[in-house]
Design a protein around this motif. Sequence first.
Motif, mmCIF file in Angstrom:
data_model
loop_
_atom_site.group_PDB
_atom_site.id
_atom_site.type_symbol
_atom_site.label_atom_id
_atom_site.label_comp_id
_atom_site.label_asym_id
_atom_site.label_seq_id
_atom_site.Cartn_x
_atom_site.Cartn_y
_atom_site.Cartn_z
ATOM 1 N N ARG A 244 0.770 -1.274 0.045
ATOM 2 C CA ARG A 244 0.072 0.078 0.250
ATOM 3 C C ARG A 244 0.879 1.266 -0.139
ATOM 4 O O ARG A 244 1.996 1.216 0.578
ATOM 5 C CB ARG A 244 -0.916 0.078 1.123
ATOM 6 N N TYR A 245 0.297 2.306 -0.584
ATOM 7 C CA TYR A 245 1.125 3.714 -0.548
ATOM 8 C C TYR A 245 0.135 4.626 0.034
ATOM 9 O O TYR A 245 -0.897 5.035 -0.714
ATOM 10 C CB TYR A 245 1.476 3.666 -2.125
ATOM 11 N N LYS A 246 0.658 5.105 0.970
ATOM 12 C CA LYS A 246 -0.337 6.240 1.504
ATOM 13 C C LYS A 246 -0.831 7.574 0.690
ATOM 14 O O LYS A 246 -1.825 8.014 1.026
ATOM 15 C CB LYS A 246 0.471 6.941 2.856
ATOM 16 N N ASN A 247 0.128 8.068 0.025
ATOM 17 C CA ASN A 247 0.207 9.141 -0.877
ATOM 18 C C ASN A 247 0.971 9.208 -2.098
ATOM 19 O O ASN A 247 1.836 8.107 -2.337
ATOM 20 C CB ASN A 247 0.496 10.517 -0.220
ATOM 21 N N PHE A 248 0.922 10.036 -2.847
ATOM 22 C CA PHE A 248 1.602 10.150 -4.188
ATOM 23 C C PHE A 248 3.274 10.208 -3.913
ATOM 24 O O PHE A 248 4.011 9.644 -4.674
ATOM 25 C CB PHE A 248 1.010 11.155 -5.181
ATOM 26 N N ASP A 249 3.461 10.745 -2.830
ATOM 27 C CA ASP A 249 4.970 10.894 -2.354
ATOM 28 C C ASP A 249 5.671 9.626 -2.187
ATOM 29 O O ASP A 249 6.706 9.210 -2.968
ATOM 30 C CB ASP A 249 5.095 11.678 -1.352
ATOM 31 N N GLU A 250 4.911 8.848 -1.696
ATOM 32 C CA GLU A 250 5.547 7.389 -1.412
ATOM 33 C C GLU A 250 5.434 6.658 -2.862
ATOM 34 O O GLU A 250 6.168 5.970 -3.269
ATOM 35 C CB GLU A 250 4.462 6.705 -0.645
ATOM 36 N N LEU A 251 4.298 6.822 -3.786
ATOM 37 C CA LEU A 251 4.285 6.070 -5.072
ATOM 38 C C LEU A 251 5.254 6.620 -5.916
ATOM 39 O O LEU A 251 5.754 5.839 -6.775
ATOM 40 C CB LEU A 251 2.846 6.307 -5.554
ATOM 41 N N TYR A 252 5.475 7.959 -5.862
ATOM 42 C CA TYR A 252 6.568 8.634 -6.969
ATOM 43 C C TYR A 252 7.971 7.861 -6.440
ATOM 44 O O TYR A 252 8.530 7.500 -7.347
ATOM 45 C CB TYR A 252 6.416 10.101 -6.412
ATOM 46 N N THR A 297 1.300 4.184 -15.878
ATOM 47 C CA THR A 297 0.496 3.511 -16.829
ATOM 48 C C THR A 297 0.302 2.054 -16.560
ATOM 49 O O THR A 297 -0.698 1.230 -16.602
ATOM 50 C CB THR A 297 0.874 3.516 -18.027
ATOM 51 N N ASN A 298 1.597 1.300 -16.180
ATOM 52 C CA ASN A 298 1.407 0.145 -15.897
ATOM 53 C C ASN A 298 0.499 0.015 -14.625
ATOM 54 O O ASN A 298 -0.421 -1.160 -14.681
ATOM 55 C CB ASN A 298 2.678 -0.618 -15.374
ATOM 56 N N ILE A 299 0.516 0.578 -13.648
ATOM 57 C CA ILE A 299 -0.229 0.508 -12.486
ATOM 58 C C ILE A 299 -1.692 0.688 -12.829
ATOM 59 O O ILE A 299 -2.600 -0.213 -12.337
ATOM 60 C CB ILE A 299 0.011 1.621 -11.374
ATOM 61 N N LEU A 300 -2.121 1.497 -13.514
ATOM 62 C CA LEU A 300 -3.457 1.831 -14.028
ATOM 63 C C LEU A 300 -3.921 0.748 -14.759
ATOM 64 O O LEU A 300 -5.152 0.285 -14.646
ATOM 65 C CB LEU A 300 -3.825 2.856 -14.686
ATOM 66 N N ARG A 301 -3.307 0.149 -15.657
ATOM 67 C CA ARG A 301 -3.609 -1.057 -16.424
ATOM 68 C C ARG A 301 -4.025 -2.118 -15.505
ATOM 69 O O ARG A 301 -4.688 -3.122 -16.124
ATOM 70 C CB ARG A 301 -2.416 -1.307 -17.584
ATOM 71 N N ASP A 302 -2.933 -2.570 -14.501
ATOM 72 C CA ASP A 302 -2.989 -3.712 -13.694
ATOM 73 C C ASP A 302 -3.567 -3.551 -12.635
ATOM 74 O O ASP A 302 -3.440 -4.615 -11.684
ATOM 75 C CB ASP A 302 -1.470 -3.957 -13.500
ATOM 76 N N VAL A 303 -4.683 -2.817 -12.058
ATOM 77 C CA VAL A 303 -4.989 -2.614 -10.743
ATOM 78 C C VAL A 303 -5.981 -3.840 -10.670
ATOM 79 O O VAL A 303 -5.600 -4.350 -9.418
ATOM 80 C CB VAL A 303 -6.274 -1.514 -11.021
ATOM 81 N N GLY A 304 -6.884 -4.741 -11.668
ATOM 82 C CA GLY A 304 -7.352 -5.918 -10.972
ATOM 83 C C GLY A 304 -6.454 -6.961 -10.891
ATOM 84 O O GLY A 304 -6.754 -7.466 -9.762
ATOM 85 N N GLU A 305 -5.437 -6.825 -11.852
ATOM 86 C CA GLU A 305 -4.484 -7.977 -11.520
ATOM 87 C C GLU A 305 -3.666 -7.914 -10.285
ATOM 88 O O GLU A 305 -3.491 -8.800 -9.502
ATOM 89 C CB GLU A 305 -3.510 -7.751 -12.748
ATOM 90 N N ILE A 312 -2.373 -2.925 -4.007
ATOM 91 C CA ILE A 312 -3.051 -1.902 -4.485
ATOM 92 C C ILE A 312 -1.811 -0.670 -4.387
ATOM 93 O O ILE A 312 -1.314 -0.154 -3.637
ATOM 94 C CB ILE A 312 -4.168 -1.160 -3.644
ATOM 95 N N TYR A 313 -1.517 -0.316 -5.835
ATOM 96 C CA TYR A 313 -0.455 0.751 -6.085
ATOM 97 C C TYR A 313 -1.247 2.064 -6.560
ATOM 98 O O TYR A 313 -0.927 2.559 -7.434
ATOM 99 C CB TYR A 313 0.465 0.133 -7.168
ATOM 100 N N LEU A 314 -2.284 2.332 -5.944
ATOM 101 C CA LEU A 314 -2.791 3.723 -5.832
ATOM 102 C C LEU A 314 -2.975 4.446 -4.616
ATOM 103 O O LEU A 314 -2.626 3.988 -3.413
ATOM 104 C CB LEU A 314 -4.234 3.601 -6.161
ATOM 105 N N PRO A 315 -2.669 5.768 -4.596
ATOM 106 C CA PRO A 315 -2.635 6.580 -3.449
ATOM 107 C C PRO A 315 -3.858 6.507 -2.562
ATOM 108 O O PRO A 315 -4.670 6.881 -2.968
ATOM 109 C CB PRO A 315 -2.379 7.971 -3.906
#
Length: 430
Positions: A244-252, A297-305, A312-315
């Motif tokens: 899990r990633y709390k916010n975009f800073d972590e995801l960045y 783009t990878n993250i958005l494409r592979d949400v279900g997978e 969950i690679y979303l903020p």
Amino acid sequence: MACLLLRMIAPADIPAGLGSAEAIREGDRFPRKAFRPRNNRNLSRKRRRWSLRSPHADSKYASLRFDPESGMNLPLVSSLLTSTAGEVAVSAEQKVYNVVLKQAALVKQQPRSSAALDVKPDTVIPGSVGLLKEAYDRCGEVCAEYAKTFYLGTLLMTPERRRAIWAIYVWCRRTDELVDGPNASQITPTALDRWESRLDDVFAGRPYDMLDAALSDTVSKYPVDIQPFRDMIEGMRMDLKKSRYKNFDELYLYCYYVAGTVGLMSVPVMGIAPESKATTESVYGAALALGLANQLTNILRDVGEDARRGRIYLPQDELAQAGLSDEDIFGGKVTEKWRSFMKNQIKRARMFFQQAEAGVTELNRASRWPVWASLQLYRQILDEIEANDYNNFTKRAYVSKAKKLLALPVAYGKSLISPSSLSQSNLAKT
């Protein structure tokens, strides 16, 4: 910068025949005598006094302060963040930019001349040329099999650059295989520590096997620093312990580790056009932007997978702001809330692609086509997500072969455009 698509174009898995997992444990080293010990000037370089200027300071779309609905750039979050204890911490974006500045400083020492990068160094020991040729040929075979479009683009490069890019590609794939390949369940943090120790040996001119030998030779010829390679391994560590990633800073930071690093590895090999007026830092910043765009783009494409793997690679804070939760992701139902959330995420990814475009034009002419092709094809995945009505839970967005074929001549045409004052102006804004 063309290598930014290396991890994204290729399949998630690569045959165990590449031996990355097994080789971490045991095996015979590649003959060391055929390689000159590397000059460790990059490792002992004095620490620079970095600017606090962010590469996206004027277009903070991806930051915590961008309003995707209005498209307005709100006041910037400072590169220095204050913790609850009152301590000053450097943001993920600033950490990454510090690395960008260091890599750019190394390249600045090299002349912007294709000739300077295409001269093969003297052979150290008779017979080593044959060993190296076999090593590079094997890297090329792997690239041709698992990244066909990109491989075709590399054929336009000079032989020297082409081989070097193949070597970097294979190392990135082997590293990615550690946590996503068939032996992923056996990989531990200790195994990654061994892989990093092995990387140190590669940069010191002590390759472990044939594939390492190609990379060892490459980093001895080009001003490639070890830090981006270490950072990619750090990204693999994150995959082992973080879902899990709390916010975009972590995801960045994660996106930089697993994808942005490839651009920093590749720019010294790709080369900057001699006629380019862009600053080296701006070209590196564009390379970083492309890596971030690809991984988002990878993250958005592979949400279900990813959800089916418990990831969950979303903020998390942005999900909450949209009225969504982990349960909504695991439920996999497309709602108006989800569509609205996805629209904003796609806008962010496209912003990074736009930032990357100006930098591609500044590359050496022979290196532009594979980068343009990769950028165009990967950006189309976002279009496919929209075409699927934002259902990335059960539908996988992909670009058809027909669209790929149509994109190639367009990318080639773009690769013929020389650096211009307009692209320099665009880069100056990043």
